[in-house]
Design a protein around this motif. Structure first.
Motif, PDB file in Angstrom:
ATOM      1  N   ILE A 233      26.969  39.795  46.486  1.00  8.87           N
ATOM      2  CA  ILE A 233      27.575  39.427  47.695  1.00  8.87           C
ATOM      3  C   ILE A 233      28.586  38.255  47.682  1.00  8.87           C
ATOM      4  CG2 ILE A 233      27.001  38.461  49.808  1.00  8.87           C
ATOM      5  CD1 ILE A 233      24.256  40.001  49.685  1.00  8.87           C
ATOM      6  N   VAL A 234      28.044  37.397  46.989  1.00 13.04           N
ATOM      7  CA  VAL A 234      28.913  36.109  46.668  1.00 13.04           C
ATOM      8  C   VAL A 234      30.095  36.330  46.001  1.00 13.04           C
ATOM      9  CG1 VAL A 234      28.987  33.697  45.726  1.00 13.04           C
ATOM     10  CG2 VAL A 234      26.917  34.541  46.978  1.00 13.04           C
ATOM     11  N   GLY A 235      29.784  37.140  44.597  1.00 15.81           N
ATOM     12  CA  GLY A 235      31.033  37.362  43.921  1.00 15.81           C
ATOM     13  C   GLY A 235      32.001  38.389  44.426  1.00 15.81           C
ATOM     14  N   ALA A 236      31.590  39.285  45.057  1.00 15.05           N
ATOM     15  CA  ALA A 236      32.475  40.283  45.701  1.00 15.05           C
ATOM     16  C   ALA A 236      33.490  40.005  46.664  1.00 15.05           C
ATOM     17  CB  ALA A 236      31.680  41.760  46.131  1.00 15.05           C
ATOM     18  N   LYS A 237      33.150  38.678  47.413  1.00 15.74           N
ATOM     19  CA  LYS A 237      33.785  38.277  48.526  1.00 15.74           C
ATOM     20  C   LYS A 237      35.246  38.195  48.177  1.00 15.74           C
ATOM     21  CE  LYS A 237      33.672  34.070  50.429  1.00 15.74           C
ATOM     22  NZ  LYS A 237      33.125  33.099  51.061  1.00 15.74           N
ATOM     23  N   ASP A 238      36.191  38.580  48.981  1.00 11.02           N
ATOM     24  CA  ASP A 238      37.636  38.436  48.741  1.00 11.02           C
ATOM     25  C   ASP A 238      38.164  37.001  48.702  1.00 11.02           C
ATOM     26  OD1 ASP A 238      38.056  41.264  48.768  1.00 11.02           O
ATOM     27  OD2 ASP A 238      38.666  41.182  50.712  1.00 11.02           O
ATOM     28  N   GLU A 240      41.788  34.948  47.233  1.00  6.64           N
ATOM     29  CA  GLU A 240      43.155  35.165  46.904  1.00  6.64           C
ATOM     30  C   GLU A 240      43.349  35.022  45.814  1.00  6.64           C
ATOM     31  OE1 GLU A 240      47.597  34.036  48.891  1.00  6.64           O
ATOM     32  OE2 GLU A 240      45.807  33.023  49.609  1.00  6.64           O
ATOM     33  N   ASP A 241      43.930  35.985  44.885  1.00 11.99           N
ATOM     34  CA  ASP A 241      44.468  35.904  43.693  1.00 11.99           C
ATOM     35  C   ASP A 241      43.512  35.407  42.530  1.00 11.99           C
ATOM     36  OD1 ASP A 241      46.992  36.669  44.431  1.00 11.99           O
ATOM     37  OD2 ASP A 241      47.756  34.510  45.007  1.00 11.99           O
ATOM     38  N   VAL A 242      42.155  35.711  42.975  1.00 15.77           N
ATOM     39  CA  VAL A 242      41.290  35.464  41.895  1.00 15.77           C
ATOM     40  C   VAL A 242      40.765  36.955  41.307  1.00 15.77           C
ATOM     41  CG1 VAL A 242      38.706  34.925  41.795  1.00 15.77           C
ATOM     42  CG2 VAL A 242      40.163  33.430  43.161  1.00 15.77           C
ATOM     43  N   ARG A 243      40.618  36.917  39.957  1.00 13.48           N
ATOM     44  CA  ARG A 243      40.263  38.139  39.235  1.00 13.48           C
ATOM     45  C   ARG A 243      38.819  38.145  39.311  1.00 13.48           C
ATOM     46  NH1 ARG A 243      40.846  38.973  32.745  1.00 13.48           N
ATOM     47  NH2 ARG A 243      39.858  41.077  32.828  1.00 13.48           N
ATOM     48  N   LYS A 244      38.056  39.205  39.941  1.00 16.20           N
ATOM     49  CA  LYS A 244      36.660  39.506  40.143  1.00 16.20           C
ATOM     50  C   LYS A 244      36.420  40.493  38.889  1.00 16.20           C
ATOM     51  CE  LYS A 244      37.042  41.177  44.517  1.00 16.20           C
ATOM     52  NZ  LYS A 244      36.671  41.472  45.695  1.00 16.20           N
ATOM     53  N   VAL A 245      35.578  39.833  38.207  1.00 17.73           N
ATOM     54  CA  VAL A 245      34.741  40.648  37.064  1.00 17.73           C
ATOM     55  C   VAL A 245      33.364  40.954  37.496  1.00 17.73           C
ATOM     56  CG1 VAL A 245      34.582  41.063  34.571  1.00 17.73           C
ATOM     57  CG2 VAL A 245      36.598  39.742  35.616  1.00 17.73           C
ATOM     58  N   ALA A 246      32.948  42.355  37.748  1.00 19.45           N
ATOM     59  CA  ALA A 246      31.479  42.316  37.983  1.00 19.45           C
ATOM     60  C   ALA A 246      30.965  43.003  36.595  1.00 19.45           C
ATOM     61  CB  ALA A 246      31.480  43.441  39.192  1.00 19.45           C
ATOM     62  N   TYR A 247      29.737  42.623  36.319  1.00 19.90           N
ATOM     63  CA  TYR A 247      29.161  43.259  35.147  1.00 19.90           C
ATOM     64  C   TYR A 247      27.402  43.673  35.512  1.00 19.90           C
ATOM     65  CZ  TYR A 247      26.771  38.868  34.455  1.00 19.90           C
ATOM     66  OH  TYR A 247      25.813  37.723  34.616  1.00 19.90           O
TER      67      TYR A 247
END
Length: 457
Positions: A233-238, A240-247
């Protein structure tokens, strides 16, 4: 402030685990280091002595002089500390250790590993891989690691790998440590409520990780475990211009008590660590290493020789039939992860677990509910509480029935006498074949290495 601008520095409460390692690291760079503490325990005491540092025991404001370039404040120092008072009077620069690390790494790429669990191991994995391929880096990690003399290194390396703790920076600065580092690459391994004395509820605790994620800069990267509900929940939040890497946990299989990573291009890769939590840790480390430009073949070749951080699911004695482990665990999620790892790694072996309830949170009757079913996969379960800790407010009310109810385990046995605990464990010889000791304390006066030898003898 660059390291070459520092000639003289003083540590207030030098005996802390990071503090004494940082002091030695600076001493090795020919910086004049002094320090003090109200009491210093092993291994800090022995390591400081071996490095030629002899801190004063007790607070002495004569240690604070106007020629100090900085004063670093540890967790034992309170607002009325005479050394701190004098440092303020002299207008000296005063830092908590995370503030100091941020200050001297201002020109580096900062990678900060956060999370309720796994952060020491992920940090250690990244360090192991980077060292294996010869990539220069600095680091700060909360565990002792094979191949590294200290848990802190500061040099002219272009990057620094930091284990980011969510606990307070100091008793005077209530900001979580990991918010001080201003990461370029941030990791959230998972979020499970902890430190109830500081964060009274899950919402307040989770907020700190949201603040950490929000500090990821534009063009920065946030790596998070999508298998952990709150981290996802915390990591997937939009942002701006941040690269999100889910694992998620690395694909793997267990064959005859050995774990093999299943890879697309490199076949099966045997690793020494095991359990779903460590497969998640491996994937987190791989994602960070990929961002840092490490090719996958180099990563897999290096991770094969990673044996784990000290006191993290560490094998301390074994025979062909019996294995004894110890693990650093002070929260329900860590206990659950280790018990599950041992259960699934050795499904045909009977598992005996000894867990010490040691922290403020774990002795809180409301927080104890978080431990429900954490011992579900343990065949024989022992809980230990140091009798001194039972003297805290409410401690006298803790009993075996209360603990059985909290853990949802009617077979659980409770001890506040370390010798009786030892007798109970040794009585399991010939019955259990996998043993583990889990604690952030010391199980009273028990020598775990000696006890492990007795178990396997």
């Amino acid at each position: 402030m660059n390291l070459d601008q520092i000639n003289k520095i003083h540590f207030i409460a030098i005996g802390g685990s990071v503090m004494h390692n940082l002091a030695i690291a600076l001493h090795k760079k020919n910086i004049h280091v002094t320090g003090s503490d109200d009491e210093i325990y092993e291994p800090a005491k022995g390591k400081l002595k071996a490095a030629g540092l002899t801190p004063s025991i007790g607070w002495d404001d004569s240690c604070i002089t106007s020629d100090l370039d900085a004063v670093i404040l540890g967790m034992h120092a309170k607002e009325d500390n005479p050394e701190l008072k004098k440092a303020k009077e002299l207008g000296l620069k005063i830092y908590s250790f995370p503030e100091f690390i941020r200050e001297v790494s201002s020109n580096k790429q900062r990678i900060v590993i956060g999370g309720s669990h796994g952060k020491s191991t992920i940090t250690a994995m990244i360090m192991h891989v980077l060292k294996s391929i010869g990539k220069p880096f600095d680091y700060l990690v909360g565990a002792e690691l094979e191949g590294f003399d200290l848990t802190v290194q500061l040099s002219d390396a272009p990057i620094i790998i930091i284990e980011g703790d969510e606990y307070l920076s100091s008793k005077l600065d209530l900001t979580p440590k990991f918010l001080k580092y201003d990461h370029h690459i941030g990791v959230i391994s998972g979020i499970k409520w902890d430190h109830k004395n500081v964060f009274p509820n899950l919402e307040d605790y989770t907020k700190q990780f949201d603040l950490f994620a929000d500090k990821t800069p534009k063009a920065g990267s946030l790596v998070y475990c999508e298998e952990d509900n709150l981290a996802n929940i915390v990591g997937a939040k939009d942002r701006e211009d941040v690269r999100k890497v889910a694992y998620a946990a690395h694909d793997a299989e267990v064959v005859n008590g050995k774990t093999f990573l299943k890879t697309k291009d490199h076949g099966k890769v045997e690793v020494a660590v095991f359990g779903k939590h460590n497969l998640q840790n491996i994937k987190a480390a791989q994602e960070v290493c990929s961002i840092l430009g490490v090719p996958s073949d180099k990563f897999y070749e290096a991770i094969k020789s990673f044996k784990g951080a000290k006191n993290r699911l560490e094998l301390i004695a074994e025979t062909s039939e019996v294995k004894v482990y110890k693990d650093y665990a002070h929260a329900p999620s860590k206990l659950r992860a280790t018990v599950n790892a041992l259960h699934y790694q050795f499904p045909d072996k009977k598992l005996c677990v000894a867990y010490e309830l040691h922290t403020f949170s774990s002795l809180d009757k409301d927080f104890l509910k978080e431990y429900k079913d954490s011992l579900k996969h343990s065949d024989i379960s022992f809980l230990y509480i140091n009798p001194d800790n039972l003297k805290i407010d409410g401690g006298a009310d803790i009993n075996e029935d209360l603990l059985k109810n909290a853990f949802n385990d009617s077979e659980l046995r409770f001890f506040n006498d370390d010798e009786k605990l030892k007798e109970a464990i040794l009585a399991q010889k010939g019955k259990a074949s996998t043993f583990t000791f889990l604690s952030s304390g010391h199980f009273g006066r028990l020598d775990l290495e000696q006890l492990a030898k007795e178990i396997v003898s």
